[in-house]
Enzyme design. Structure first.
Site, mmCIF file in Angstrom:
data_model
loop_
_atom_site.group_PDB
_atom_site.id
_atom_site.type_symbol
_atom_site.label_atom_id
_atom_site.label_comp_id
_atom_site.label_asym_id
_atom_site.label_seq_id
_atom_site.Cartn_x
_atom_site.Cartn_y
_atom_site.Cartn_z
ATOM 1 N N GLN A 8 0.776 -1.066 -0.241
ATOM 2 C CA GLN A 8 0.166 0.140 0.086
ATOM 3 C C GLN A 8 1.227 1.166 -0.165
ATOM 4 O O GLN A 8 0.662 2.464 -0.332
ATOM 5 C CB GLN A 8 -1.061 0.004 1.166
ATOM 6 C CG GLN A 8 -2.112 -1.347 1.117
ATOM 7 C CD GLN A 8 -2.705 -0.971 2.626
ATOM 8 O OE1 GLN A 8 -2.665 -1.639 3.463
ATOM 9 N NE2 GLN A 8 -3.785 -0.134 1.901
ATOM 10 N N HIS B 196 -3.554 -8.502 1.235
ATOM 11 C CA HIS B 196 -2.774 -7.435 0.453
ATOM 12 C C HIS B 196 -1.245 -7.858 -0.201
ATOM 13 O O HIS B 196 -1.352 -7.799 -0.933
ATOM 14 C CB HIS B 196 -2.812 -6.339 1.859
ATOM 15 C CG HIS B 196 -3.297 -5.039 0.957
ATOM 16 N ND1 HIS B 196 -3.687 -4.405 0.318
ATOM 17 C CD2 HIS B 196 -4.388 -4.316 2.038
ATOM 18 C CE1 HIS B 196 -5.007 -3.777 0.191
ATOM 19 N NE2 HIS B 196 -5.425 -3.911 1.528
HETATM 20 ZN ZN ZN Z 1 -6.352 -2.534 2.390
#
Ligand code: ZN
Length: 182
Positions: free
Chosen positions: A51, A135
């Site tokens: 991220q 993720h």
């Molecule tokens: Zn997330």
């Protein structure tokens, strides 16, 4: 503080499986610090390295006043599930949707010094471990929804003002996730 820009849905890095950490060095400790600072600033309940554009298997969490991180995680999940819990994601700002997850998770992995760690979580903590480990596999919470819910989510995403999926036509009013986005 080393707050990094958070990558949004549509960025290919979020769909790229991350590599296992091999070197538990100074660079890794800086990554854990950057993730922690960025997560706390957002604020969020969890953040995974992809991220912030880093393809390594590392995430941080801040749930129920417990702050931590985990490297090269492995999950053992309960059969019992929470089908209805709301889940958000810092890569989908302002949006949250019911997302089915296992109710309990045992996460094993390493801390930034290379020492083995076992973490047990229920409810939001378990949800966080599952969301962040996903993720690291390039999996996003929309993938965990049933078809009907995913369609609703994709519509809201297309209408979100940050979305690059379509021309901004409809002004979307996000509902707050109260710092619980992951
Ligand atoms: Zn997330």
């Amino acid at each position: 503080m080393a707050i990094q820009p958070i990558r949004l849905f549509g960025d290919p890095v979020l769909r790229t499986p991350a590599d296992p950490v091999k070197d538990f060095d100074k660079e890794l400790r800086k990554l854990v610090k950057d993730l922690t600072d960025t997560m706390m600033d957002a604020p969020g309940a969890g953040l995974a390295a992809p991220q912030i554009g880093v393809g390594l298997r590392v995430f941080t969490y801040y749930v129920d006043d417990q702050l931590g991180h985990l490297i090269n995680p492995n999950l053992d999940l309960s059969d019992e599930a929470d089908e209805e819990g709301e889940e958000g994601c810092l890569s989908f700002p302002g949006l949250s949707f019911p997302t089915p997850r296992a109710l309990r998770a045992v996460a094993t992995g390493f801390n930034m010094h290379g020492e083995p760690v076992t973490l047990e979580g229920t409810d939001l903590m378990a949800r966080c471990f599952q969301h962040e480990t996903d993720h690291l596999d390039g999996v996003l919470f929309i993938d965990r929804m049933d078809t009907k819910q995913r369609k609703l989510a994709m519509k809201a995403i297309r209408e979100a003002d940050w979305s690059g999926l379509s021309a901004p036509a409809v002004k979307f009013s996000p509902h707050a996730t109260h710092g619980k986005a992951l």
